[in-house]
Motif scaffolding. Structure first.
Motif, short mmCIF file in Angstrom:
data_model
loop_
_atom_site.label_atom_id
_atom_site.label_comp_id
_atom_site.label_asym_id
_atom_site.label_seq_id
_atom_site.Cartn_x
_atom_site.Cartn_y
_atom_site.Cartn_z
N GLU A 71 56.95 -21.05 -33.81
CA GLU A 71 57.67 -20.40 -34.92
C GLU A 71 58.26 -19.05 -34.48
O GLU A 71 57.57 -18.25 -33.85
CB GLU A 71 56.72 -20.15 -36.10
CG GLU A 71 56.41 -21.39 -36.92
CD GLU A 71 57.64 -22.06 -37.53
OE1 GLU A 71 58.64 -21.38 -37.83
OE2 GLU A 71 57.59 -23.30 -37.70
N THR A 92 69.88 -22.81 -37.69
CA THR A 92 68.81 -22.74 -38.66
C THR A 92 69.31 -23.37 -39.95
O THR A 92 70.47 -23.74 -40.06
CB THR A 92 68.38 -21.28 -38.88
OG1 THR A 92 67.33 -21.23 -39.85
CG2 THR A 92 69.55 -20.42 -39.40
N TRP A 109 57.41 -24.98 -45.03
CA TRP A 109 57.47 -24.43 -43.66
C TRP A 109 58.92 -24.29 -43.21
O TRP A 109 59.27 -23.31 -42.52
CB TRP A 109 56.67 -25.30 -42.68
CG TRP A 109 57.19 -26.72 -42.56
CD1 TRP A 109 56.84 -27.78 -43.33
CD2 TRP A 109 58.17 -27.20 -41.64
NE1 TRP A 109 57.54 -28.90 -42.95
CE2 TRP A 109 58.36 -28.58 -41.91
CE3 TRP A 109 58.91 -26.61 -40.60
CZ2 TRP A 109 59.25 -29.38 -41.19
CZ3 TRP A 109 59.79 -27.41 -39.88
CH2 TRP A 109 59.97 -28.77 -40.17
N GLN A 110 59.77 -25.25 -43.61
CA GLN A 110 61.17 -25.19 -43.20
C GLN A 110 61.89 -24.05 -43.93
O GLN A 110 62.69 -23.32 -43.33
CB GLN A 110 61.84 -26.53 -43.57
CG GLN A 110 62.62 -27.13 -42.45
CD GLN A 110 63.34 -28.41 -42.87
OE1 GLN A 110 64.01 -28.47 -43.91
NE2 GLN A 110 63.21 -29.42 -42.05
N ARG A 113 60.81 -20.74 -42.44
CA ARG A 113 61.48 -20.53 -41.15
C ARG A 113 62.93 -20.10 -41.35
O ARG A 113 63.44 -19.23 -40.65
CB ARG A 113 61.40 -21.82 -40.33
CG ARG A 113 61.98 -21.68 -38.94
CD ARG A 113 62.08 -23.02 -38.25
NE ARG A 113 60.79 -23.50 -37.75
CZ ARG A 113 60.62 -24.69 -37.16
NH1 ARG A 113 61.65 -25.50 -37.00
NH2 ARG A 113 59.43 -25.07 -36.73
N HIS A 117 65.01 -16.54 -40.22
CA HIS A 117 66.31 -16.45 -39.53
C HIS A 117 67.30 -15.58 -40.30
O HIS A 117 68.04 -14.79 -39.71
CB HIS A 117 66.91 -17.85 -39.33
CG HIS A 117 66.28 -18.64 -38.23
ND1 HIS A 117 65.12 -19.35 -38.39
CD2 HIS A 117 66.66 -18.85 -36.94
CE1 HIS A 117 64.81 -19.96 -37.25
NE2 HIS A 117 65.73 -19.66 -36.35
#
Ligand SMILES: [Zn+2]
Ligand SMILES: [Zn+2]
Length: 262
Positions: A71, A92, A109-110, A113, A117
């Motif tokens: 990550e 991303t 989680w996506q 993340r 970004h």
């Protein structure tokens, strides 16, 4: 003349063929390419390509499909943007296409993340390269919540509706079209391309994937990006030179704004 705004030259299909690819690019008048990073482990290879080759640039980021990848942190990504030739954060975004039996609620989680970004893009002043698939509403919502419009960027390999394009444009983003624009069954996408103003359009290959007609199904390289430009010129009833100069200056305005001029 042409710029490929999104390619994966560190992929196994292409990485051993760089001199040949550069020769084909020269012949096709493609003089710049943005090499996209998909994992932190891949970054070094992508960065080396950009450093070693005139006209190549690179991004730093972790693709939403790379689930088991290390990550990224905001500070870590910002540090990578300080290196030579790193001009973007990404790719991303969100991809709900392959949920593997899960519910969208399990994809936090996506989304987390993606937020990392966007924060890194704002902190570094580098634009975002956004991948969105079957997830446009959440993609737009997260950009709004994190004020990603401040960093700007591009929705790459655009395959969404005109409404999504309008929302992305309203947030200050560019729209990039790939070889999909040339596919026979892509008439809806050609209508979207007709609507997106030329001064917000980019072109890309997404090499080694998505070779444009007449090479559909073959390994793609940045030398094929003029086929996308020709299709876009056709849609907009302008010359291919006009598309080349507009998309190239859009690319430079968006990605090379912080690069010192030599
Ligand atoms: Zn993508
Ligand atoms: Zn990509």
């Amino acid at each position: 003349m042409f710029v490929d705004s999104h390619c994966h030259l560190s992929s196994p299909e292409l990485v051993g063929r760089i001199p040949e690819i550069r020769e084909a690019m020269r012949a096709a008048k493609v003089d710049q390419a943005l090499c996209i990073c998909t994992t932190l482990d891949e970054f070094e290879r992508v960065h080396q390509l950009a450093v070693a080759n005139d006209g190549f640039w690179c991004s730093a980021g972790v693709h939403p499909d790379e689930e088991d990848s290390r990550e990224p942190t905001v500070e870590g990504l910002v540090a990578l943007t300080r290196l030579d030739k790193v001009v973007a954060i990404g790719e991303t975004g969100l991809d709900y296409y392959r949920l593997a039996g899960r519910d969208v609620s399990e994809m936090e989680w996506q989304r987390e993340r993606f937020r990392v970004h966007i924060r890194a893009a704002r902190a570094s002043g580098r634009p975002l390269v956004i991948h969105t698939r079957s997830a446009s509403a959440d993609t737009l919502r997260l950009i709004q919540e994190e004020e990603g419009g401040e960093a700007g960027g591009v929705f790459h390999c655009f395959t969404e509706t005109a409404d999504v394009a309008r929302a992305a444009l309203d947030l200050g983003f560019h729209i990039s079209f790939s070889g999909i624009l040339t596919f026979k069954n892509a008439s809806d996408l050609r209508e979207v391309a007709a609507f997106v103003p030329l001064d917000r359009c980019l072109i890309e290959t997404d090499s080694p994937y998505l070779a444009p007609m007449p090479f559909r199904g073959k390994v793609n390289t940045p030398a094929n990006v003029p086929w996308v430009a020709r299709q876009l010129a056709d849609i907009k009833s302008v010359s291919v030179e006009d598309v080349a100069s507009a998309t190239s200056s859009n690319f430079e305005r968006l990605f090379l704004r912080s690069v010192p001029r030599s």
